[in-house]
Write an enzyme that holds these catalytic residues in place. Sequence first.
Site, PDB file in Angstrom:
ATOM      1  N   SER A 142       1.216  -1.361   0.019  1.00 35.06           N
ATOM      2  CA  SER A 142       0.404  -0.044   0.170  1.00 35.06           C
ATOM      3  C   SER A 142       1.177   1.064  -0.288  1.00 35.06           C
ATOM      4  O   SER A 142       1.750   1.044   0.301  1.00 35.06           O
ATOM      5  CB  SER A 142      -0.965  -0.197   1.453  1.00 35.06           C
ATOM      6  OG  SER A 142      -1.514   1.144   2.097  1.00 35.06           O
ATOM      7  N   TYR A 155      -2.003  -1.596  10.157  1.00 40.39           N
ATOM      8  CA  TYR A 155      -2.224  -1.649   8.879  1.00 40.39           C
ATOM      9  C   TYR A 155      -0.482  -1.128   8.490  1.00 40.39           C
ATOM     10  O   TYR A 155      -0.023  -1.419   7.907  1.00 40.39           O
ATOM     11  CB  TYR A 155      -3.668  -0.711   8.584  1.00 40.39           C
ATOM     12  CG  TYR A 155      -3.367  -1.188   7.395  1.00 40.39           C
ATOM     13  CD1 TYR A 155      -3.893  -2.207   6.389  1.00 40.39           C
ATOM     14  CD2 TYR A 155      -2.886   0.011   5.982  1.00 40.39           C
ATOM     15  CE1 TYR A 155      -3.876  -2.335   5.336  1.00 40.39           C
ATOM     16  CE2 TYR A 155      -2.803  -0.357   4.776  1.00 40.39           C
ATOM     17  CZ  TYR A 155      -4.344  -1.174   3.903  1.00 40.39           C
ATOM     18  OH  TYR A 155      -3.918  -1.385   2.373  1.00 40.39           O
TER      19      TYR A 155
END
Length: 260
Positions: A142, A155
């Site tokens: 990401s 995350y």
Amino acid sequence: MKLKDKVCIVTGAASGIGNAIAHRYAAEGGKVAIADLNIDAAEKAASDIREKFSVEAMALAMDVTSEEQVNDGVAKVVDAWGTVDVLVSNAGIQIVNPIEEFAFADWKKMLAIHLDGAFLTSKAVIPHMYRQKSGSIIFMGSVHSKEASPLKSAYVTAKHGLLGLSRVIAKEGGKKGVRTNVICPGFVKTPLVDKQIPEQAKELGISEEEVVSKVMLGQTVDTEFTTVEDIAEVALFFAAFETNALTGQSLIASHGWCME
Ligand code: NAD
């Protein structure tokens, strides 16, 4: 056809980005295994792919945090199709919370899905790739593999960790024909992102529109979402690239949100 008869496993492919990757690979002649917790949606995706592209596709019930389920799923693919050429470790979830309220159980769940999942699926496919001296492993990172945002401690930690794991596998696998790369998408409108919009609005005390226009897209060059098709194209590029010239890398596709 860039992936003719290549055996591809895509985790989390019953929805969102993984689903688009599985379709893109099938369009290039790949045989695709849709590995997901949600077996009904995985069966539907596999049957859509068979119908649309006339290639082989199978659904695998797999929780990527379970060593047994990962190994069973990979064994089923190898029994049916002989090997594994491409792994896309993509399954993931999002949990947002300020760190002082972040439940330890949620932290462990996040790291398990993103990191244990990448480790276990890689470990299961690598012997088959080494045997044939070729294979491509792709991790779904990401922009949060490179940048931090508030509320996303687990995350961001997990997505940064994938860069490290990818580089180690690239070094171990280089002489054995296995390359590993990480895709780093910006915000893509999938169920994972739809769920966060109201959650972030509540936590940050702003409207849902502001979450989208400021938090998610405020730093892009054109305030546009990256699409599942954009990411599927990058996943095809990594899967079909044939030499070790491209290994241990990460590629950001984020409408310029993150530049390096
Ligand atoms: P999504 O919710 O649409 O799809 C995720 C899929 O993973 C679902 O089908 C779900 O059932 C499956 N899954 C969840 N836990 C699992 C488990 N333990 N075992 C097997 N399958 C499991 O989400 P998405 O947006 O397509 O996300 C896919 C990946 O892309 C994730 O790793 C996510 O972190 C990453 N990513 C997404 C975005 C974005 O903006 N959507 C941006 C960057 C990275």
